[in-house]
Design a protein around this motif. Sequence first.
Motif, PDB file in Angstrom:
ATOM      1  N   GLY A 225     -12.506  17.659  35.197  1.00  0.00           N
ATOM      2  CA  GLY A 225     -13.425  17.924  34.088  1.00  0.00           C
ATOM      3  C   GLY A 225     -13.412  16.916  32.958  1.00  0.00           C
ATOM      4  O   GLY A 225     -14.471  16.381  32.593  1.00  0.00           O
ATOM      5  N   PRO A 226     -12.252  16.637  32.354  1.00  0.00           N
ATOM      6  CA  PRO A 226     -12.247  15.677  31.248  1.00  0.00           C
ATOM      7  C   PRO A 226     -12.734  14.276  31.649  1.00  0.00           C
ATOM      8  O   PRO A 226     -13.432  13.618  30.879  1.00  0.00           O
ATOM      9  CB  PRO A 226     -10.784  15.653  30.809  1.00  0.00           C
ATOM     10  CG  PRO A 226     -10.253  16.999  31.201  1.00  0.00           C
ATOM     11  CD  PRO A 226     -10.950  17.318  32.495  1.00  0.00           C
ATOM     12  N   MET A 227     -12.413  13.838  32.865  1.00  0.00           N
ATOM     13  CA  MET A 227     -12.885  12.526  33.321  1.00  0.00           C
ATOM     14  C   MET A 227     -14.386  12.567  33.540  1.00  0.00           C
ATOM     15  O   MET A 227     -15.113  11.660  33.157  1.00  0.00           O
ATOM     16  CB  MET A 227     -12.167  12.124  34.609  1.00  0.00           C
ATOM     17  CG  MET A 227     -12.486  10.711  35.091  1.00  0.00           C
ATOM     18  SD  MET A 227     -11.661   9.419  34.131  1.00  0.00           S
ATOM     19  CE  MET A 227     -13.029   8.695  33.243  1.00  0.00           C
ATOM     20  N   SER A 228     -14.848  13.644  34.142  1.00  0.00           N
ATOM     21  CA  SER A 228     -16.277  13.821  34.395  1.00  0.00           C
ATOM     22  C   SER A 228     -17.069  13.853  33.088  1.00  0.00           C
ATOM     23  O   SER A 228     -18.150  13.265  32.991  1.00  0.00           O
ATOM     24  CB  SER A 228     -16.474  15.134  35.153  1.00  0.00           C
ATOM     25  OG  SER A 228     -17.496  15.042  36.064  1.00  0.00           O
ATOM     26  N   ASP A 229     -16.522  14.528  32.086  1.00  0.00           N
ATOM     27  CA  ASP A 229     -17.197  14.625  30.786  1.00  0.00           C
ATOM     28  C   ASP A 229     -17.343  13.263  30.123  1.00  0.00           C
ATOM     29  O   ASP A 229     -18.404  12.938  29.575  1.00  0.00           O
ATOM     30  CB  ASP A 229     -16.438  15.575  29.857  1.00  0.00           C
ATOM     31  CG  ASP A 229     -16.477  17.023  30.323  1.00  0.00           C
ATOM     32  OD1 ASP A 229     -17.310  17.366  31.199  1.00  0.00           O
ATOM     33  OD2 ASP A 229     -15.632  17.814  29.828  1.00  0.00           O
TER      34      ASP A 229
ATOM     35  N   TYR B  43      -2.667  11.620  33.944  1.00  0.00           N
ATOM     36  CA  TYR B  43      -1.338  11.612  33.318  1.00  0.00           C
ATOM     37  C   TYR B  43      -1.343  10.991  31.930  1.00  0.00           C
ATOM     38  O   TYR B  43      -0.680  11.473  31.027  1.00  0.00           O
ATOM     39  CB  TYR B  43      -0.340  10.882  34.220  1.00  0.00           C
ATOM     40  CG  TYR B  43      -0.202  11.554  35.557  1.00  0.00           C
ATOM     41  CD1 TYR B  43       0.458  12.772  35.677  1.00  0.00           C
ATOM     42  CD2 TYR B  43      -0.769  11.004  36.696  1.00  0.00           C
ATOM     43  CE1 TYR B  43       0.562  13.419  36.898  1.00  0.00           C
ATOM     44  CE2 TYR B  43      -0.674  11.644  37.929  1.00  0.00           C
ATOM     45  CZ  TYR B  43      -0.006  12.850  38.020  1.00  0.00           C
ATOM     46  OH  TYR B  43       0.085  13.491  39.227  1.00  0.00           O
ATOM     47  N   THR B  44      -2.120   9.903  31.735  1.00  0.00           N
ATOM     48  CA  THR B  44      -2.111   9.225  30.434  1.00  0.00           C
ATOM     49  C   THR B  44      -2.992   9.919  29.408  1.00  0.00           C
ATOM     50  O   THR B  44      -2.804   9.729  28.212  1.00  0.00           O
ATOM     51  CB  THR B  44      -2.619   7.776  30.561  1.00  0.00           C
ATOM     52  OG1 THR B  44      -4.019   7.791  30.910  1.00  0.00           O
ATOM     53  CG2 THR B  44      -1.812   6.982  31.583  1.00  0.00           C
ATOM     54  N   ARG B  45      -3.973  10.681  29.892  1.00  0.00           N
ATOM     55  CA  ARG B  45      -4.969  11.370  29.055  1.00  0.00           C
ATOM     56  C   ARG B  45      -5.924  10.398  28.367  1.00  0.00           C
ATOM     57  O   ARG B  45      -6.716  10.791  27.519  1.00  0.00           O
ATOM     58  CB  ARG B  45      -4.324  12.294  28.009  1.00  0.00           C
ATOM     59  CG  ARG B  45      -3.243  13.220  28.541  1.00  0.00           C
ATOM     60  CD  ARG B  45      -3.600  13.988  29.775  1.00  0.00           C
ATOM     61  NE  ARG B  45      -4.614  15.013  29.542  1.00  0.00           N
ATOM     62  CZ  ARG B  45      -5.198  15.708  30.513  1.00  0.00           C
ATOM     63  NH1 ARG B  45      -4.878  15.493  31.769  1.00  0.00           N
ATOM     64  NH2 ARG B  45      -6.106  16.606  30.236  1.00  0.00           N
ATOM     65  N   ASP B  46      -5.898   9.138  28.748  1.00  0.00           N
ATOM     66  CA  ASP B  46      -6.794   8.140  28.162  1.00  0.00           C
ATOM     67  C   ASP B  46      -8.012   7.952  29.066  1.00  0.00           C
ATOM     68  O   ASP B  46      -8.149   6.948  29.784  1.00  0.00           O
ATOM     69  CB  ASP B  46      -6.059   6.815  27.956  1.00  0.00           C
ATOM     70  CG  ASP B  46      -6.919   5.776  27.249  1.00  0.00           C
ATOM     71  OD1 ASP B  46      -8.047   6.112  26.800  1.00  0.00           O
ATOM     72  OD2 ASP B  46      -6.471   4.619  27.152  1.00  0.00           O
ATOM     73  N   PHE B  47      -8.903   8.918  29.041  1.00  0.00           N
ATOM     74  CA  PHE B  47     -10.082   8.898  29.895  1.00  0.00           C
ATOM     75  C   PHE B  47     -11.051   7.800  29.491  1.00  0.00           C
ATOM     76  O   PHE B  47     -11.641   7.142  30.344  1.00  0.00           O
ATOM     77  CB  PHE B  47     -10.759  10.277  29.891  1.00  0.00           C
ATOM     78  CG  PHE B  47      -9.842  11.355  30.388  1.00  0.00           C
ATOM     79  CD1 PHE B  47      -9.611  11.525  31.740  1.00  0.00           C
ATOM     80  CD2 PHE B  47      -9.169  12.181  29.496  1.00  0.00           C
ATOM     81  CE1 PHE B  47      -8.735  12.497  32.204  1.00  0.00           C
ATOM     82  CE2 PHE B  47      -8.302  13.164  29.944  1.00  0.00           C
ATOM     83  CZ  PHE B  47      -8.083  13.318  31.305  1.00  0.00           C
ATOM     84  N   GLU B  48     -11.201   7.573  28.188  1.00  0.00           N
ATOM     85  CA  GLU B  48     -12.102   6.520  27.709  1.00  0.00           C
ATOM     86  C   GLU B  48     -11.588   5.143  28.116  1.00  0.00           C
ATOM     87  O   GLU B  48     -12.360   4.286  28.532  1.00  0.00           O
ATOM     88  CB  GLU B  48     -12.273   6.596  26.187  1.00  0.00           C
ATOM     89  CG  GLU B  48     -13.046   7.797  25.700  1.00  0.00           C
ATOM     90  CD  GLU B  48     -12.177   9.052  25.514  1.00  0.00           C
ATOM     91  OE1 GLU B  48     -10.943   9.000  25.747  1.00  0.00           O
ATOM     92  OE2 GLU B  48     -12.744  10.099  25.146  1.00  0.00           O
TER      93      GLU B  48
END
Length: 149
Positions: free
Chosen positions: A52-56, A122-127
């Motif tokens: 979800g977060p990556m898709s968003d 894991y890093t939470r750095d999607f941007e």
Amino acid sequence: MTYRILFVCLGNICRSPTAEAVTRAKAKALGIDLTLDSAGTEGWHQGKPPYGPMSDVAKAAGYDMSTLRARQVTPADRSEFDLIIAMDAQNQRDLAHLEVPVARFTDYAPHTGAEYVPDPYYTRDFEGALALIETCADGLLTTLADKPR
């Protein structure tokens, strides 16, 4: 000639589906004919949509991943694709059983100094992952555009 490219990461829910979606959109804009897919070295998420977060983050940047579903790499992939691209060195090692050359996505963006695409799960750095994937996709498409067809 239509190039057939498979992008591979660990679970096929963040990096490789994003690479597939980004490369598809950029290739279409450039008029480059490609067949693209993505897969994971592990099958934990088979049949599930991208994370979800990556898709968003991808959607906000104009990349649609809504139709993509995770799958695991299979031995048949070695003959189905002209190019297999791993997101990191571990993915690359995990693909050794295919007995075909496997590139690393960051090979197409050496000017970044990045050796791999960090896993945003894991890093939470999607941007940050998206930005690097866009840069790598640009380099890949430049390389393909320069190849004779």
